[in-house]
Enzyme design. Structure first.
Site, short mmCIF file in Angstrom:
data_model
loop_
_atom_site.label_atom_id
_atom_site.label_comp_id
_atom_site.label_asym_id
_atom_site.label_seq_id
_atom_site.Cartn_x
_atom_site.Cartn_y
_atom_site.Cartn_z
N GLU A 192 -4.18 -20.26 56.25
CA GLU A 192 -4.70 -21.60 56.50
C GLU A 192 -5.36 -21.54 57.86
O GLU A 192 -4.68 -21.45 58.88
CB GLU A 192 -3.55 -22.61 56.57
CG GLU A 192 -2.80 -22.82 55.29
CD GLU A 192 -3.63 -23.56 54.28
OE1 GLU A 192 -4.65 -24.16 54.65
OE2 GLU A 192 -3.26 -23.51 53.10
N CYS A 240 -6.07 -29.60 62.15
CA CYS A 240 -6.99 -28.68 61.47
C CYS A 240 -7.86 -29.42 60.47
O CYS A 240 -8.97 -28.99 60.15
CB CYS A 240 -6.19 -27.61 60.75
SG CYS A 240 -4.98 -28.31 59.62
P1 NAP Z 1 -3.42 -19.31 66.86
O1 NAP Z 1 -3.64 -19.01 68.29
O2 NAP Z 1 -4.24 -18.63 65.86
O3 NAP Z 1 -1.85 -19.01 66.62
C1 NAP Z 1 -1.27 -19.32 65.39
C2 NAP Z 1 0.05 -18.57 65.26
O4 NAP Z 1 -0.21 -17.18 65.16
C3 NAP Z 1 0.97 -18.74 66.47
O5 NAP Z 1 2.31 -18.83 66.02
C4 NAP Z 1 0.75 -17.45 67.25
O6 NAP Z 1 1.83 -17.12 68.07
C5 NAP Z 1 0.64 -16.49 66.09
N1 NAP Z 1 0.04 -15.21 66.41
C6 NAP Z 1 -1.00 -14.95 67.23
N2 NAP Z 1 -1.25 -13.62 67.23
C7 NAP Z 1 -0.34 -13.05 66.39
C8 NAP Z 1 -0.08 -11.70 65.97
N3 NAP Z 1 -0.81 -10.69 66.41
N4 NAP Z 1 0.93 -11.51 65.10
C9 NAP Z 1 1.69 -12.52 64.64
N5 NAP Z 1 1.48 -13.80 65.01
C10 NAP Z 1 0.48 -14.06 65.86
O7 NAP Z 1 -3.57 -20.87 66.58
P2 NAP Z 1 -2.99 -22.09 67.40
O8 NAP Z 1 -3.71 -22.15 68.71
O9 NAP Z 1 -1.51 -22.07 67.41
O10 NAP Z 1 -3.42 -23.33 66.46
C11 NAP Z 1 -4.68 -23.93 66.50
C12 NAP Z 1 -5.56 -23.46 65.39
O11 NAP Z 1 -4.87 -23.53 64.15
C13 NAP Z 1 -6.79 -24.32 65.21
O12 NAP Z 1 -7.91 -23.48 65.05
C14 NAP Z 1 -6.52 -25.11 63.93
O13 NAP Z 1 -7.65 -25.50 63.22
C15 NAP Z 1 -5.67 -24.17 63.16
N6 NAP Z 1 -4.80 -24.90 62.24
C16 NAP Z 1 -4.99 -24.77 60.90
C17 NAP Z 1 -4.18 -25.47 60.02
C18 NAP Z 1 -4.34 -25.37 58.52
O14 NAP Z 1 -3.44 -25.84 57.81
N7 NAP Z 1 -5.40 -24.81 58.00
C19 NAP Z 1 -3.15 -26.28 60.51
C20 NAP Z 1 -2.98 -26.38 61.88
C21 NAP Z 1 -3.82 -25.67 62.74
P3 NAP Z 1 1.85 -17.42 69.65
O15 NAP Z 1 1.69 -18.90 69.83
O16 NAP Z 1 3.19 -16.96 70.06
O17 NAP Z 1 0.73 -16.65 70.25
#
Ligand code: NAP
Length: 523
Positions: free
Chosen positions: A256, A295
């Site tokens: 997602e 999102c």
């Molecule tokens: P993110 O930086 O991509 O992080 C998402 C998750 O991935 C976090 O738990 C992060 O952990 C983890 N992560 C990062 N690198 C990883 C790796 N190498 N291995 C395993 N896990 C890893 O996103 P965010 O800043 O939290 O959220 C914002 C984004 O999410 C926005 O772009 C938004 O549009 C999107 N979003 C999408 C949806 C949907 O349902 N489609 C819903 C909500 C948000 P850490 O925080 O510990 O780095």
């Protein structure tokens, strides 16, 4: 200073490193640290798979539904404490916090009711069967059974509660143990909730594990029977797809990601019409609720060319009335972003968008914030941009500013509006505000294949709609292309990800025996 621990292999474990700080985004104050370094992730995954898995699979859907109800009751009893954490650590206003916290509790309840309906069985069977031989002695029916792996849930920062429990609800109802990893900046709320559930002994050992930290090594022992459900940015999603172990083992992977969602105001809607007001109300929500960090939020506002200026001016006047500031203040409508790094990234992206669009409202750090220092807190002014030339846009269709930011784009006719909506390259959701069913028919039939959800609002719906950005547990959530290509929730449809469909061939009598011990449902 708070130090978040991980609940893995049946016990709370502290990381071995210094950890990453998490903050109060209203003041910038460091609240605590989150760290899972040095934890044995392979053992944590094996414990969930080998201890939690068999215990859950031995239960019926109705018994697992009771687990979900128990968890939702525990969370409901602790609401006030969770609200405080959401305000302090996620910059949520009280109503922002409710979307996250009540959303989690409500989704657990919905899935517990769905599980009750499936009853005291462990298998699902699709309606009907197909004759395979000339004499009707050999047929095929399709059954669904729980897969033996673990569910690894990696969540985004903006919904530490809802993101955790909406995924958990579906996996547990299916009978699959969960290892959840909240995003570090807001992991505190997820940590507190899981502490309460663990303390209440509400789940079989191994059914729920929590990793608070970077998730280093989390995917290193993943197997082909496991499930990874990721929510986050496009870039992290792409990184996970390329993970060598994921590539090799081929677990089920649901992504997602972000998307540049559009809302369309129908060409039939005149100034002063009820639908016009509903449309404006929805955009105001997009520029205020959760400080725009959803999102599914509206990023592109598609309006008839002839009305573009009038609509942008009206929206700018509405935006000027929004109170930005400390989310603990009951009158504040727009709290801070999650931290100043996110705010700075958003400001940079607004600059990129302004190459293609003028600024009608906001545009950066606000001059003042109620009961807060606008520079120390992660505040971003609600920002409305207005595209100059709808036919030569790139950034507007590609850049997600994860904050209270949207761009108005004028369209010439309905075909043009449809082409602009599709230029997002696949989105989680689009909405249409129109009272003309011919407009609705054309738009839905031509944009549905690039969207996971389309919300249509006419006069008969009025204010009763659930909102462009709000994900309902009854409806599928996820979108194609840019949005990640995943799908979750959708009532019992969500079970598909965690269960195996098998064609069982045999005599009509034997297939009827199977039917007698299964819940019949077309997933
Ligand atoms: P993110 O930086 O991509 O992080 C998402 C998750 O991935 C976090 O738990 C992060 O952990 C983890 N992560 C990062 N690198 C990883 C790796 N190498 N291995 C395993 N896990 C890893 O996103 P965010 O800043 O939290 O959220 C914002 C984004 O999410 C926005 O772009 C938004 O549009 C999107 N979003 C999408 C949806 C949907 O349902 N489609 C819903 C909500 C948000 P850490 O925080 O510990 O780095």
């Amino acid at each position: 200073m708070i130090r978040l621990e991980s609940f893995v292999s049946g016990a709370w474990n502290a990381g071995r490193g210094d950890g990453r700080p998490f903050v109060d985004p209203t003041t910038g104050e460091v609240l605590g640290k989150v760290d899972a370094s040095g934890l044995d992730m392979a053992s944590a995954i094996a414990y969930a798979r080998d201890i939690g898995g068999p215990a859950l699979r031995a239960m019926t859907f109705a018994e697992r539904a009771a687990l979900l109800r128990a968890v939702s009751d525990i969370l409901a009893a602790n609401r006030p404490r969770y609200n405080e954490i959401a305000i302090k650590n996620a910059g949520n206003t009280a109503s922002d916090a409710a979307i996250d916290i009540e959303g989690g509790i409500g989704t657990l309840k919905v899935f517990s009711r769905l599980g009750d309906k499936l009853g005291a069985v462990q298998m699902l069977i699709e309606p009907g069967s197909d004759q395979l031989a000339k004499d009707d002695v050999f047929r095929a029916a399709h059954i669904w059974t729980t897969r033996p792996g673990v569910a690894i849930h990696i969540n985004a920062f903006n919904f530490p509660s809802w993101g955790l429990w909406e995924k958990f609800a579906v996996a547990i109802l299916a009978g699959v143990p969960v290892v959840a990893k909240p995003a570090s900046p807001t992991a505190w709320l997820a940590h507190e909730m899981v502490r309460d559930v663990v303390a209440a002994n509400a789940l079989p050992p191994g059914a729920l594990s929590l990793v608070c930290g970077t998730g280093e090594g989390l995917l290193d022992s993943v197997s082909g029977m496991d499930h990874i459900a990721f929510t986050g940015s496009h870039d992290t999603g792409a990184h996970l797809r390329r993970n060598p172990r994921v590539f090799e083992a081929s677990p089920r992977l649901n992504i997602e990601a972000d998307s540049i969602n559009a809302t369309i105001l129908g060409p039939d809607v005149a100034n002063g019409h009820d639908i016009d007001a509903l449309f404006r109300r929805e955009i105001l929500r997009a520029l205020s609720v959760k400080a725009g960090q959803m999102c599914t939020n509206i990023r592109r506002i598609l309006v008839p060319q002839a009305r573009a200026k009038e609509i942008v001016d009206a929206l700018a006047a509405d935006i000027a009335k929004l109170i930005i500031g400390n989310p603990a203040d009951a009158e504040v409508r727009v709290g801070p972003l999650v931290h100043v790094q996110a705010r700075d990234e958003a400001v940079d992206k607004i600059v990129a968008l302004t190459r293609e669009a003028g600024t009608a409202a906001g545009g950066g750090i606000p001059g003042q914030a109620r009961d807060a220092d606008p520079k120390r807190g992660a505040f971003l002014a609600p920002t409305l941009l207005a595209a100059k030339d709808a036919d030569h846009l790139r950034a507007v269709h590609e850049i997600e500013v994860f904050g209270p930011v949207a761009t108005a784009v004028p369209y010439r006719d309905l075909d043009h509006a449809i082409a602009l909506a599709l230029a997002g390259g696949g989105s989680l959701v689009a909405s249409l505000f129109s009272d003309d069913p011919r407009v609705g028919q054309k738009v839905v039939s031509q944009i549905a294949n690039a969207h996971g959800r389309v919300m249509t609002v006419d006069s008969t719906v009025g204010k009763a709609h659930t909102g462009h950005a709000i994900v309902m547990p009854q409806c599928v959530h996820g979108g194609p292309g840019r949005a990640g290509g995943g799908e979750e929730l959708g009532g019992l449809r969500g079970l598909r990800f965690y269960m195996q469909r098998t064609a069982v061939q045999g005599s009509p009598g034997f297939l009827n025996t199977l039917r007698g011990t299964s819940a019949e449902i077309a997933l």
